[in-house]
Design a protein around this motif. Sequence first.
Motif, PDB file in Angstrom:
ATOM      1  N   UNK A  72     -25.664   6.907 -40.974  1.00  0.00           N
ATOM      2  CA  UNK A  72     -27.097   6.979 -40.666  1.00  0.00           C
ATOM      3  C   UNK A  72     -27.421   6.138 -39.429  1.00  0.00           C
ATOM      4  N   UNK A  73     -28.605   6.389 -38.883  1.00  0.00           N
ATOM      5  CA  UNK A  73     -29.148   5.468 -37.890  1.00  0.00           C
ATOM      6  C   UNK A  73     -29.945   4.403 -38.654  1.00  0.00           C
ATOM      7  N   UNK A 116     -21.222   2.727 -46.240  1.00  0.00           N
ATOM      8  CA  UNK A 116     -22.294   3.201 -45.371  1.00  0.00           C
ATOM      9  C   UNK A 116     -22.104   2.651 -43.964  1.00  0.00           C
ATOM     10  N   UNK A 117     -22.184   3.544 -42.993  1.00  0.00           N
ATOM     11  CA  UNK A 117     -22.138   3.167 -41.582  1.00  0.00           C
ATOM     12  C   UNK A 117     -23.543   3.383 -41.021  1.00  0.00           C
ATOM     13  N   UNK A 118     -24.166   2.307 -40.568  1.00  0.00           N
ATOM     14  CA  UNK A 118     -25.518   2.378 -40.016  1.00  0.00           C
ATOM     15  C   UNK A 118     -25.447   1.981 -38.546  1.00  0.00           C
ATOM     16  N   UNK A 119     -25.902   2.877 -37.668  1.00  0.00           N
ATOM     17  CA  UNK A 119     -25.791   2.619 -36.234  1.00  0.00           C
ATOM     18  C   UNK A 119     -27.174   2.472 -35.600  1.00  0.00           C
ATOM     19  N   UNK A 120     -27.197   1.795 -34.473  1.00  0.00           N
ATOM     20  CA  UNK A 120     -28.447   1.638 -33.727  1.00  0.00           C
ATOM     21  C   UNK A 120     -28.133   1.473 -32.243  1.00  0.00           C
ATOM     22  N   UNK A 121     -28.770   2.273 -31.410  1.00  0.00           N
ATOM     23  CA  UNK A 121     -28.648   2.111 -29.968  1.00  0.00           C
ATOM     24  C   UNK A 121     -29.740   1.143 -29.512  1.00  0.00           C
ATOM     25  N   UNK A 122     -29.374  -0.053 -29.060  1.00  0.00           N
ATOM     26  CA  UNK A 122     -30.380  -1.044 -28.660  1.00  0.00           C
ATOM     27  C   UNK A 122     -31.318  -0.511 -27.579  1.00  0.00           C
ATOM     28  N   UNK A 123     -32.577  -0.859 -27.698  1.00  0.00           N
ATOM     29  CA  UNK A 123     -33.590  -0.356 -26.777  1.00  0.00           C
ATOM     30  C   UNK A 123     -33.366  -0.847 -25.354  1.00  0.00           C
ATOM     31  N   UNK A 151     -28.463   8.114 -29.527  1.00  0.00           N
ATOM     32  CA  UNK A 151     -28.118   7.559 -30.831  1.00  0.00           C
ATOM     33  C   UNK A 151     -27.624   8.661 -31.762  1.00  0.00           C
ATOM     34  N   UNK A 152     -28.325   9.779 -31.769  1.00  0.00           N
ATOM     35  CA  UNK A 152     -27.932  10.914 -32.615  1.00  0.00           C
ATOM     36  C   UNK A 152     -26.611  11.505 -32.134  1.00  0.00           C
ATOM     37  N   UNK A 153     -26.437  11.567 -30.835  1.00  0.00           N
ATOM     38  CA  UNK A 153     -25.187  12.068 -30.268  1.00  0.00           C
ATOM     39  C   UNK A 153     -24.014  11.202 -30.724  1.00  0.00           C
ATOM     40  N   UNK A 154     -24.190   9.888 -30.685  1.00  0.00           N
ATOM     41  CA  UNK A 154     -23.143   8.963 -31.141  1.00  0.00           C
ATOM     42  C   UNK A 154     -22.855   9.150 -32.623  1.00  0.00           C
TER      43      UNK A 154
END
Length: 329
Positions: free
Chosen positions: A231-232, A134-141, A154-157
Amino acid sequence: MIKLNDYLYSGDTIFRILDKYIADLRKEAKRTHNAIDLTHCNFLLQIRGLLEHNDFLTAQSQQIREFYKYMAKEYPFLAFTFKGRIKSLIRAEAKFNGYIVEYIYDYYVERGTYPSVSEIKDRLSCFRDFIAYRIVISMPKCHYPNEEKRKAEELKCLYEIANVLPGFLEERGFTAESAYGVKISESPLLNEEVKPYYRDYISNQSANGYQSLHITFFDNSSRSFMEVQIRTKTMDDIAEIGQANHTAYEKKQKEERARRDVIPKGECRYFDEAYERGMALLGIELNKLDVNMFGAVDNNLINDGCGLYRGRLILPYEHLSRFQNDLID
């Protein structure tokens, strides 16, 4: 009837439990001429083999790690984690019996009769997620004060990563498997050439809020299948500890009981046995389990360390945004 539940309170190791369950199930299957239970035994042997002889996971996870390094270079401002697991015994057993119940029910509703043994066995050959990453990503605020723009980036990435993954792994000995038209992506962010391989639960969001991209690969070195989920962090929270997790459990119980009401008891022993095993697993009391030294914390949580319930973590990598962690180069 032989059920896994009967072996989970003995204090044995997971391997002893599997050995006893397989031996007793095989003996009973031969006595009653039950071809589906013999297939069931072979399924359990696959799980045992993964838990015991998993040296190939080291080589496999190193190949996955190469993609982690690629992401760290290409997305320095993105935070993400890589995780891997072998499907746990309880969940694998529930899924095996669930496939039987679902397939026989759908077949009966559509045709008014029951599938042959060979047709059921064909349906049971579709397991592709014994091993999953599982790859879980998050764009820091801190990068995007505007929340709407942050989520869009984030979705684009996420879809950019999905576009690159199949080709990247195919260069390293993996073959992307067709999704066979299941949850075909409707997102313009996913390239047309990779859409046939992905099951897109983001553009085809489930009623319970579950969202994720799923793709299956065949590892040509180990001759095994593996699944990759992307996923995000928000999607992962909803799936693991949020609405999707709780709702899916309740929905499964409701659906199983509805199917039992449709199929006359005693007409199809394969349905009857799979249904009974599945319902027994749904009602399992985790806090009373005794598997060697591994017991449950409560009736919801167990850390068995050997693939009984939550599975084993085989690939823990975490990358923090370079903006937040200047140690990453």
